[in-house]
Design an enzyme around this catalytic site. Structure first.
Site, PDB file in Angstrom:
ATOM      1  N   GLY A 235     -25.763  92.521  -2.710  1.00  0.00           N
ATOM      2  CA  GLY A 235     -26.452  93.806  -2.604  1.00  0.00           C
ATOM      3  C   GLY A 235     -27.380  94.099  -3.772  1.00  0.00           C
ATOM      4  O   GLY A 235     -28.546  94.446  -3.572  1.00  0.00           O
ATOM      5  N   ALA A 236     -26.867  93.955  -4.975  1.00  0.00           N
ATOM      6  CA  ALA A 236     -27.659  94.298  -6.152  1.00  0.00           C
ATOM      7  C   ALA A 236     -26.918  93.832  -7.392  1.00  0.00           C
ATOM      8  O   ALA A 236     -25.774  93.369  -7.298  1.00  0.00           O
ATOM      9  CB  ALA A 236     -27.879  95.807  -6.228  1.00  0.00           C
TER      10      ALA A 236
ATOM     11  N   GLU B 244     -15.374  96.354 -11.212  1.00  0.00           N
ATOM     12  CA  GLU B 244     -15.759  96.574  -9.811  1.00  0.00           C
ATOM     13  C   GLU B 244     -14.901  97.648  -9.140  1.00  0.00           C
ATOM     14  O   GLU B 244     -15.418  98.516  -8.447  1.00  0.00           O
ATOM     15  CB  GLU B 244     -15.721  95.257  -9.027  1.00  0.00           C
ATOM     16  CG  GLU B 244     -16.754  94.235  -9.503  1.00  0.00           C
ATOM     17  CD  GLU B 244     -18.186  94.752  -9.546  1.00  0.00           C
ATOM     18  OE1 GLU B 244     -18.473  95.821  -8.960  1.00  0.00           O
ATOM     19  OE2 GLU B 244     -19.041  94.087 -10.188  1.00  0.00           O
TER      20      GLU B 244
ATOM     21  N   HIS C  16     -23.883 102.883  -7.651  1.00  0.00           N
ATOM     22  CA  HIS C  16     -22.922 101.864  -8.104  1.00  0.00           C
ATOM     23  C   HIS C  16     -23.491 101.059  -9.271  1.00  0.00           C
ATOM     24  O   HIS C  16     -22.845 100.919 -10.317  1.00  0.00           O
ATOM     25  CB  HIS C  16     -22.574 100.952  -6.924  1.00  0.00           C
ATOM     26  CG  HIS C  16     -21.618  99.855  -7.251  1.00  0.00           C
ATOM     27  ND1 HIS C  16     -20.267  99.940  -7.003  1.00  0.00           N
ATOM     28  CD2 HIS C  16     -21.808  98.641  -7.831  1.00  0.00           C
ATOM     29  CE1 HIS C  16     -19.675  98.831  -7.412  1.00  0.00           C
ATOM     30  NE2 HIS C  16     -20.591  98.024  -7.912  1.00  0.00           N
ATOM     31  N   GLU C  17     -24.685 100.549  -9.108  1.00  0.00           N
ATOM     32  CA  GLU C  17     -25.256  99.705 -10.170  1.00  0.00           C
ATOM     33  C   GLU C  17     -25.522 100.543 -11.413  1.00  0.00           C
ATOM     34  O   GLU C  17     -25.300 100.095 -12.537  1.00  0.00           O
ATOM     35  CB  GLU C  17     -26.541  99.021  -9.700  1.00  0.00           C
ATOM     36  CG  GLU C  17     -26.407  98.200  -8.419  1.00  0.00           C
ATOM     37  CD  GLU C  17     -25.255  97.223  -8.407  1.00  0.00           C
ATOM     38  OE1 GLU C  17     -24.855  96.739  -9.476  1.00  0.00           O
ATOM     39  OE2 GLU C  17     -24.721  96.950  -7.308  1.00  0.00           O
TER      40      GLU C  17
HETATM   41  N1  B3K Z   1     -21.827  92.712 -10.003  1.00  0.00           N
HETATM   42  C1  B3K Z   1     -22.636  92.335  -8.867  1.00  0.00           C
HETATM   43  C2  B3K Z   1     -22.036  91.268  -8.033  1.00  0.00           C
HETATM   44  C3  B3K Z   1     -22.263  89.897  -8.537  1.00  0.00           C
HETATM   45  C4  B3K Z   1     -21.789  88.900  -7.517  1.00  0.00           C
HETATM   46  C5  B3K Z   1     -21.822  87.499  -8.033  1.00  0.00           C
HETATM   47  N2  B3K Z   1     -21.440  86.536  -7.028  1.00  0.00           N
HETATM   48  C6  B3K Z   1     -22.970  93.506  -8.026  1.00  0.00           C
HETATM   49  C7  B3K Z   1     -22.046  94.663  -8.097  1.00  0.00           C
HETATM   50  O1  B3K Z   1     -20.875  94.582  -7.796  1.00  0.00           O
HETATM   51  O2  B3K Z   1     -22.478  95.686  -8.516  1.00  0.00           O
HETATM   52 ZN    ZN Z   2     -20.287  96.289  -8.865  1.00  0.00          ZN
END
Ligand code: B3K
Ligand code: ZN
Length: 885
Positions: A267-268, A326, A303-304
């Site tokens: 997603g991001a 997460e 989220h990001e």
């Molecule tokens: N932290 C990233 C996900 C990375 C995935 C790597 N395979 C996006 C997120 O959870 O915000």
């Molecule tokens: Zn995340």
């Protein structure tokens, strides 16, 4: 066959890094065909680590090493060793400057990990272990360094050059090239490094933080998408404000940037100050994005952004702690979205997702705890367990502590661990310290896989006026964890009288205080700890109907022997919106599973009456009414059966849809008409709810078979008020088939062929159609000029959608769906192992099916496992799926 089975990495083997990197200076000479990377690493021995043999091993993959030097002295090849995964220097001083010069080939990078090309731009994705494909490094999250980055590239092709932190003045290099230097003042693990180079347009705005600092906000997109950034920008500003108010978190740099790219594995990504996004989670306009897309953007942007504190300022010690960032960040984005819209509806969506994906994962061969203890490929562990169950585990702690103590605990977490790489255990410790509570037993939630079952029994004693709840918990065995201990969990309950009024919740051992009962009306959180617990409520003049697990207070499967009448009652009268929905789900599930077992059985009239009541319940928001009337999905129903009856479930669900359409026809027509659009599209809770209810009504009307329904669909499709309405109508027309469906598909493609994100929808609609020839269509669509295996969004929209969202066709008894998937996995694995391995997960729950399907699925898994040069990603999934055979 995989000749050397890859070794798992284990949590118990964690050791602090032997060396630290204080500062990194990187210089990139960017070119898609050949990029040169020069790295200066200011290194020193870690005083906190035990001394090894004096050598230093750096991670590095797919790098071509040109030179290496220590403190300015070039090393001869005899002084170092390079293999496919590392660079080892035989002897190094305690403190030194390590310089390496490598070159890489972004245009050849189809795995989309490290530095790669997307369309005309260059971009990076480093989490989890992509940085080692850019330069030699200690690629682990507990090595945090300050970065200075210089990017040089052709000015015409790459006028915009971005990295983390703050930019200096651009410099012209004379030869048609230019360079920009970026400094990031915050130490960070290398997985948060990012760079972008391209010809991008930008939407700029600004935000004043609570303490009065000005932050520049920029969203970079390809110039033709500049009109699709408003919603993302609005969402960002709301998220920034909310995080200040709710968690006291302010943004820390002068600049926050988001870049949308069209080739992205997920997603991001929350890179410090430079979030990189799948364009699906940035670009929106009412004519091209559905309500669901708008909501997805709002949630992912938040989220990001939230990761800046939960992930970046405070990061993970090792990848086993992934849920530290997460789980907590998902909890935060869920709470944010709930605050922006309806919290009951948001909770319903999240719980539906959790039950569909996480419960399924927990019941299959890849079940793992929120904090896993071993992995072969970390990319396989960005799972619904780590993310969504992880968020539930944080939510339970918030529920156990209450809002004030939870805030005190998160404040403590932020001050205590700022700038550090820590563990999930450290997080729980903050909860304990702030609240003075003992969460020793609660920690089991991080260690134990599997979904607990909660068997609840209620007994009313009229003579005593008391009601006893007996709660027994049991967590089924999962691979590698045969025995489970009891969990500490919050069980939110209410008691209703026959008129639907809440009763006081006085427990027999509560102190008697005059007038206290009035305050005890509503929801009460019971704490369950032992394998069997009893709670006795007193002062009840009549037998109550219990409303259990309100708001889904714990991620468990609740079993209570409700009568159909109880469920109809709760569905209509529970004061908790989530609980009303949940009662409806249980009732619908019952009706559907009875029909699977006995297809001739009559659906009782009371069921339709309950549905009609919910449909016409104008006291409730339209969004909630729509949710209450959505039937459980086929995959979720399948999870409730000992042996999945693929076709029986599909038939029962179609039958019930038709019957609801027939029984409620007139009411559905009225409700449909009442939700008509009155103004231009707006993404508001009210508008979203109205469109959801309208779409639901139209769906049942079509299922009911009324001729006028097709006309309504066609009208809604042509009116094109919003993409939400268009997609509902298109799906119904395509599933209905015939000339109307075909014409709508042609028209839709004609209208949107220039907008890739809309063409993804066009592929998905066809891939998820329940029509008998769907697989043929999917195979045919793979030859469509717009299809490409190199674009993850396309792969997901066609192949992914078919395998995950079309159970009746994917699980065709002849095994054609399985064969199709295995072929695609084998084709994709050499290109993009992450995407291949994700797809492969559709095959792993073979044990749940009849012997014939089991055999077919196993054969395909075996074929994959036998493939030459299989990736670690696919190997791990296929081998675990076949474990024990
Ligand atoms: N932290 C990233 C996900 C990375 C995935 C790597 N395979 C996006 C997120 O959870 O915000
Ligand atoms: Zn995340």
């Amino acid at each position: 066959m995989y000749r050397d089975a890859p070794h798992p990495i284990r949590l118990e083997d964690y050791r602090p890094p032997e060396f630290l990197i204080d500062r990194v200076d990187l210089r990139f000479d960017l070119d898609p065909d050949l990029t040169r990377v020069a790295a200066d690493l200011h290194m020193r021995r870690n005083p906190a680590a035990t001394r090894g043999d004096g050598s230093l091993t750096l991670h590095g993959e797919q790098l071509e090493l040109d030179r290496v030097s220590i403190d300015g002295y070039p090393l001869t090849p005899a002084e170092y060793r390079v293999d496919a995964e590392s660079l080892t220097l035989q002897r190094v001083p305690d403190r030194f400057l390590l310089q390496t010069w490598v070159h890489i080939h972004p245009a050849r990078n189809t795995a989309l990990e490290g530095l790669y090309q997307s369309g005309e731009m260059l971009c990076t994705q480093c989490e989890a272990e992509g940085f080692r494909r850019i330069t030699y490094f200690l690629d682990r999250p507990d090595v945090m360094a300050r970065y200075g980055v210089t990017l040089a590239a052709d000015r015409g092709r790459f006028p915009v050059l971005l990295s983390n932190g703050n930019p200096g003045e651009p410099r012209d290099l004379g030869d048609g090239r230019h360079e920009v230097h970026w400094e990031d003042p915050f130490p960070k693990p290398c997985y948060l490094f990012a760079l972008i180079a391209g010809d991008l347009g930008l939407v700029a705005d600004h935000f004043t933080t609570a303490s009065g600092r000005e932050v520049g906000l920029r969203i970079y997109v390809e110039p033709h998408n500049l009109d699709q950034c408003d919603h993302a920008m609005r969402s960002l500003k709301r998220a920034m404000r909310w995080d200040e108010e709710r968690f006291g978190r302010e943004y820390d740099l002068d600049l926050f940037m988001i870049v949308a790219v069209s080739h992205f594995n997920m997603g991001a990504m929350e890179n410090k100050g430079l979030n990189v996004f799948n364009d699906k989670y940035v670009l929106a306009r009412p004519d091209i994005a559905t309500d669901q897309d708008f909501a997805g953007i709002e949630g992912v942007i938040a989220h990001e952004y939230f990761h800046n504190w939960t992930g970046n300022r405070i990061t993970c010690r090792d990848w086993f702690q992934l849920s530290l960032k997460e789980g907590f960040t998902v909890y935060r984005d869920q709470e944010f979205s709930a605050a922006m819209g309806s919290s009951a509806v948001k909770r319903i969506h999240d719980v539906r997702g959790l039950r569909a994906h996480q419960f399924a994962e927990d019941a299959g061969p890849l079940a793992h705890p929120v904090r896993p203890t071993a992995y072969i490929e970390i990319n396989n562990f960005y799972t619904s367990t780590v993310y969504e169950k992880g968020a539930e585990v944080v939510r339970m702690q918030a529920n156990l502590l209450g809002p004030a103590l939870f805030r005190k605990a998160t404040d403590l977490y932020f001050t205590r661990y700022d700038g550090q790489a820590v563990t999930t255990d450290d997080f729980v410790t903050c909860m304990e310290v702030a609240s003075g509570r003992d969460l020793t037993q609660f920690r089991r939630w991080y260690e134990q896989a599997g979904t607990p079952e909660l068997w609840v029994q209620g007994d009313y004693d009229p003579a005593q006026g008391s009601y006893r709840l007996r709660v027994r918990q049991h967590t089924p065995a999962t691979p590698g964890q045969p025995q489970k201990g009891p969990l500490h969990l919050p069980l939110a309950v209410g008691l209703l009288d026959a008129g639907g009024q809440e009763l006081p919740l006085r427990l027999s051992d509560d102190p008697v205080v005059a007038g206290a009962d009035a305050a005890r009306v509503g929801t009460r959180v019971l704490e369950v700890r032992a394998a069997v617990e009893q709670f006795r409520f007193v002062g009840l003049p009549e037998r109550p109907v219990p409303s259990l697990l309100r708001g889904f207070s714990a991620p468990v499967k609740l079993r209570f022997d409700y009568s159909d009448q109880d469920l109809e009652f709760l569905m209509a009268r529970d004061t908790d919106g989530f609980a009303r929905w949940d009662a409806a789900q249980t009732l619908m599930q019952r009706v559907l599973l009875r029909t699977v077992a006995q297809p001739q059985i009559q659906v009782p009239g009371a069921f339709f009456a309950a549905c009609r009541l919910a449909l016409l319940d104008t006291e409730s928001a339209p969004a909630l009414r729509a949710e209450v009337l959505i039937l459980p999905g086929e995959s979720y129903l399948a999870d409730q059966m000992a042996v999945v009856d693929v076709d029986g479930i599909h038939a029962a669900r179609e039958h019930l849809r038709r019957r609801i359409g027939e029984e409620l026809g007139e009411d559905l027509r009225r409700v449909y008409a009442a939700q008509a659009e009155t103004g231009p599209y707006a993404f508001t809770p009210e508008g979203t709810g109205r469109r959801a209810l309208k779409g639901l009504a139209l769906g049942y009307l079509m299922a009911g078979g009324g001729q006028d329904a097709i006309t309504l669909c066609n009208d809604q499709f042509s009116a094109a008020h919003s993409m939400t309405d268009v997609m509902v109508a298109l799906r119904l027309l395509v599933d209905h088939g015939g000339p109307a469906g075909a014409a709508a598909l042609v028209e839709f493609y004609r209208r949107w062929s220039a907008v890739p994100l809309v063409i993804d929808k066009w592929f998905s609609i066809q891939a998820t159609s329940s029509r008998a020839d769907t697989l043929e269509q999917v195979v045919h669509l793979m030859d469509h000029p717009d299809f490409s295996l190199r674009n993850p969004n396309r792969v997901r929209s066609l192949i992914g959608a078919f395998c995950t969202a079309n159970p009746v066709r994917f699980h065709a008894a002849d095994g054609s769906g399985y064969r199709f998937l295995a072929e695609r996995v084998l084709e994709l694995d050499p290109l993009n192992p992450q995407i291949a391995s994700r797809l492969l997960k559709s095959l792993i729950r073979w044990r749940r099916f009849d012997p014939q399907r089991q055999g077919l699925m196993r054969a395909e898994l075996g074929r994959i496992l036998a493939a030459e040069a299989l990736s670690k990603d696919a190997y791990e999934v296929a081998s675990k799926a076949l474990e024990g055979t």
